[in-house]
Write a protein that holds these residues in place. Structure first.
Motif, PDB file in Angstrom:
ATOM      1  N   LYS A  12      27.895  84.366  74.580  1.00 35.65           N
ATOM      2  CA  LYS A  12      28.185  85.132  75.796  1.00 35.65           C
ATOM      3  C   LYS A  12      29.033  86.366  75.487  1.00 35.65           C
ATOM      4  CE  LYS A  12      29.744  81.423  77.554  1.00 35.65           C
ATOM      5  NZ  LYS A  12      30.511  80.472  78.310  1.00 35.65           N
ATOM      6  N   THR A  13      29.656  86.401  74.296  1.00 37.50           N
ATOM      7  CA  THR A  13      30.492  87.544  73.911  1.00 37.50           C
ATOM      8  C   THR A  13      29.718  88.595  73.116  1.00 37.50           C
ATOM      9  OG1 THR A  13      31.258  86.568  71.826  1.00 37.50           O
ATOM     10  CG2 THR A  13      32.524  86.030  73.830  1.00 37.50           C
ATOM     11  N   LEU A  14      28.423  88.393  72.932  1.00 39.46           N
ATOM     12  CA  LEU A  14      27.579  89.339  72.203  1.00 39.46           C
ATOM     13  C   LEU A  14      27.748  90.731  72.795  1.00 39.46           C
ATOM     14  CD1 LEU A  14      25.099  89.670  70.179  1.00 39.46           C
ATOM     15  CD2 LEU A  14      23.691  89.452  72.209  1.00 39.46           C
ATOM     16  N   SER A  15      28.192  91.667  71.973  1.00 32.88           N
ATOM     17  CA  SER A  15      28.393  93.025  72.490  1.00 32.88           C
ATOM     18  C   SER A  15      27.870  94.067  71.513  1.00 32.88           C
ATOM     19  CB  SER A  15      29.878  93.271  72.777  1.00 32.88           C
ATOM     20  OG  SER A  15      30.606  93.333  71.571  1.00 32.88           O
ATOM     21  N   ASN A  16      27.582  95.231  72.058  1.00 31.89           N
ATOM     22  CA  ASN A  16      27.117  96.387  71.300  1.00 31.89           C
ATOM     23  C   ASN A  16      28.305  97.337  71.161  1.00 31.89           C
ATOM     24  OD1 ASN A  16      25.778  99.411  72.204  1.00 31.89           O
ATOM     25  ND2 ASN A  16      25.102  98.462  70.315  1.00 31.89           N
ATOM     26  N   THR A  17      28.542  97.844  69.954  1.00 30.90           N
ATOM     27  CA  THR A  17      29.707  98.704  69.725  1.00 30.90           C
ATOM     28  C   THR A  17      29.354 100.146  69.375  1.00 30.90           C
ATOM     29  OG1 THR A  17      29.839  97.987  67.407  1.00 30.90           O
ATOM     30  CG2 THR A  17      31.205  96.790  69.005  1.00 30.90           C
ATOM     31  N   ASP A  18      28.067 100.459  69.197  1.00 32.09           N
ATOM     32  CA  ASP A  18      27.720 101.823  68.803  1.00 32.09           C
ATOM     33  C   ASP A  18      27.256 102.673  69.981  1.00 32.09           C
ATOM     34  OD1 ASP A  18      24.389 102.070  68.352  1.00 32.09           O
ATOM     35  OD2 ASP A  18      25.218 100.047  68.362  1.00 32.09           O
ATOM     36  N   GLN A  19      27.248 102.104  71.191  1.00 33.95           N
ATOM     37  CA  GLN A  19      26.852 102.860  72.373  1.00 33.95           C
ATOM     38  C   GLN A  19      27.891 102.677  73.470  1.00 33.95           C
ATOM     39  OE1 GLN A  19      22.960 101.307  73.360  1.00 33.95           O
ATOM     40  NE2 GLN A  19      21.950 102.736  71.992  1.00 33.95           N
ATOM     41  N   THR A  20      27.787 103.497  74.496  1.00 36.27           N
ATOM     42  CA  THR A  20      28.671 103.382  75.657  1.00 36.27           C
ATOM     43  C   THR A  20      27.844 103.488  76.937  1.00 36.27           C
ATOM     44  OG1 THR A  20      29.067 105.772  75.656  1.00 36.27           O
ATOM     45  CG2 THR A  20      30.664 104.407  74.450  1.00 36.27           C
ATOM     46  N   GLY A  21      28.477 103.184  78.040  1.00 38.78           N
ATOM     47  CA  GLY A  21      27.865 103.370  79.349  1.00 38.78           C
ATOM     48  C   GLY A  21      26.597 102.583  79.561  1.00 38.78           C
ATOM     49  N   ASN A  22      25.624 103.250  80.215  1.00 40.92           N
ATOM     50  CA  ASN A  22      24.353 102.630  80.583  1.00 40.92           C
ATOM     51  C   ASN A  22      23.574 102.105  79.385  1.00 40.92           C
ATOM     52  OD1 ASN A  22      23.559 102.091  83.142  1.00 40.92           O
ATOM     53  ND2 ASN A  22      22.179 103.858  83.331  1.00 40.92           N
ATOM     54  N   SER A  23      23.556 102.861  78.288  1.00 35.97           N
ATOM     55  CA  SER A  23      22.817 102.453  77.091  1.00 35.97           C
ATOM     56  C   SER A  23      23.382 101.158  76.518  1.00 35.97           C
ATOM     57  CB  SER A  23      22.871 103.547  76.023  1.00 35.97           C
ATOM     58  OG  SER A  23      22.256 104.716  76.483  1.00 35.97           O
ATOM     59  N   LYS A  24      24.700 101.068  76.477  1.00 34.31           N
ATOM     60  CA  LYS A  24      25.374  99.858  75.981  1.00 34.31           C
ATOM     61  C   LYS A  24      25.033  98.663  76.866  1.00 34.31           C
ATOM     62  CE  LYS A  24      30.090  98.001  75.597  1.00 34.31           C
ATOM     63  NZ  LYS A  24      30.091  97.366  74.297  1.00 34.31           N
ATOM     64  N   THR A  25      25.159  98.820  78.159  1.00 33.54           N
ATOM     65  CA  THR A  25      24.888  97.741  79.114  1.00 33.54           C
ATOM     66  C   THR A  25      23.438  97.283  79.030  1.00 33.54           C
ATOM     67  OG1 THR A  25      26.593  98.609  80.578  1.00 33.54           O
ATOM     68  CG2 THR A  25      25.002  97.093  81.552  1.00 33.54           C
ATOM     69  N   LYS A  26      22.524  98.243  78.922  1.00 32.54           N
ATOM     70  CA  LYS A  26      21.095  97.929  78.854  1.00 32.54           C
ATOM     71  C   LYS A  26      20.771  97.142  77.577  1.00 32.54           C
ATOM     72  CE  LYS A  26      16.543 100.091  79.045  1.00 32.54           C
ATOM     73  NZ  LYS A  26      15.793 101.346  79.110  1.00 32.54           N
ATOM     74  N   LEU A  27      21.296  97.584  76.424  1.00 34.27           N
ATOM     75  CA  LEU A  27      21.023  96.895  75.166  1.00 34.27           C
ATOM     76  C   LEU A  27      21.623  95.486  75.184  1.00 34.27           C
ATOM     77  CD1 LEU A  27      19.861  96.751  72.337  1.00 34.27           C
ATOM     78  CD2 LEU A  27      21.959  97.830  71.497  1.00 34.27           C
ATOM     79  N   GLU A  28      22.862  95.350  75.648  1.00 32.52           N
ATOM     80  CA  GLU A  28      23.491  94.027  75.700  1.00 32.52           C
ATOM     81  C   GLU A  28      22.686  93.079  76.587  1.00 32.52           C
ATOM     82  OE1 GLU A  28      28.109  95.357  74.847  1.00 32.52           O
ATOM     83  OE2 GLU A  28      27.517  94.871  76.908  1.00 32.52           O
ATOM     84  N   GLY A  29      22.213  93.571  77.724  1.00 30.12           N
ATOM     85  CA  GLY A  29      21.389  92.754  78.611  1.00 30.12           C
ATOM     86  C   GLY A  29      20.102  92.320  77.942  1.00 30.12           C
ATOM     87  N   HIS A  30      19.481  93.242  77.202  1.00 29.98           N
ATOM     88  CA  HIS A  30      18.232  92.912  76.523  1.00 29.98           C
ATOM     89  C   HIS A  30      18.468  91.892  75.414  1.00 29.98           C
ATOM     90  CE1 HIS A  30      14.206  94.388  74.650  1.00 29.98           C
ATOM     91  NE2 HIS A  30      14.042  93.307  75.385  1.00 29.98           N
ATOM     92  N   LEU A  31      19.539  92.062  74.639  1.00 27.25           N
ATOM     93  CA  LEU A  31      19.841  91.120  73.561  1.00 27.25           C
ATOM     94  C   LEU A  31      20.145  89.720  74.101  1.00 27.25           C
ATOM     95  CD1 LEU A  31      22.029  93.351  71.220  1.00 27.25           C
ATOM     96  CD2 LEU A  31      19.686  92.548  70.807  1.00 27.25           C
ATOM     97  N   ARG A  32      20.729  89.652  75.291  1.00 26.47           N
ATOM     98  CA  ARG A  32      21.059  88.349  75.898  1.00 26.47           C
ATOM     99  C   ARG A  32      19.861  87.729  76.606  1.00 26.47           C
ATOM    100  NH1 ARG A  32      26.714  90.567  78.277  1.00 26.47           N
ATOM    101  NH2 ARG A  32      27.858  90.494  76.305  1.00 26.47           N
TER     102      ARG A  32
END
Length: 188
Positions: free
Chosen positions: A73-93
């Motif tokens: 549940k703590t899986l996070s993306n660190t190379d992006q911010t904002g919408n791109s970060k949220t979208k990638l994290e959602g897809h990975l989860r």
């Protein structure tokens, strides 16, 4: 003189029993971290996953065991911010990747350990992702109260096939490589 001899025997017996006792060290989950990196034809992404718990076992100052639980549940993306970060994290989860709603943790359990010298150990372990267990092999380096490891994982062995050129044709520049890297830092 007799009491000194008795005391010496007691010390010898106590030393004999304490030698070879295993010591278990819990990892400090607030400092320990998993750094991940996934690559695709057009670039890469990276991020982190935190530990839920874990421990290392030592006997006579040599590594003899270990087990870890990652909090997906703590899986996070660190190379992006904002919408791109949220979208990638959602897809990975999502179901396309780690299906975090169904599989909230991943585990790694040491099965065998061989010393390579210089505080480096060859680890054979069972890694469970999405309820699927596979064998992995990696080096773990112990330095004081810190241990580090680098692992390369083939995601398709854990039913993570989205964007894989091994399973889908004509992906072109949307192909995501099957292997991803984990750089693990443990504090205990």
């Amino acid at each position: 003189m007799r009491s000194l001899k008795s005391f010496s025997i007691i010390l010898l017996v106590l030393f004999s029993f304490t030698k070879g006792i295993s010591q278990t060290y819990k990892i400090d989950v607030s400092k320990s971290i998993i750094n991940w990196e996934g690559k695709k034809i057009t670039g890469q992404h990276e991020g982190t996953i935190k530990f839920k718990d874990g421990y290392l076992i030592f006997k006579d100052k040599k590594l003899t065991g270990g087990s870890f639980t990652a909090d997906m549940k703590t899986l996070s993306n660190t190379d992006q911010t904002g919408n791109s970060k949220t979208k990638l994290e959602g897809h990975l989860r999502s179901e396309d990747f780690f299906s975090v709603d169904n599989f909230t943790t991943s585990t790694l359990v040491f099965k065998s350990i061989a010393s390579k010298g210089n505080n480096t150990y060859l680890i054979n372990a069972d890694l469970t992702i999405k309820g699927i267990t596979g064998s992995v092999q990696f080096d773990l380096v112990v330095n004081g109260n810190k241990a580090t490891a680098e692992l390369e994982i083939n995601r398709t062995k854990y039913d993570i096939r989205y964007g894989s050129g091994s399973y889908f044709d004509d992906l072109g520049d949307k192909t995501i490589y099957d292997d991803f890297e984990l750089n693990v830092v443990l504090f205990f």
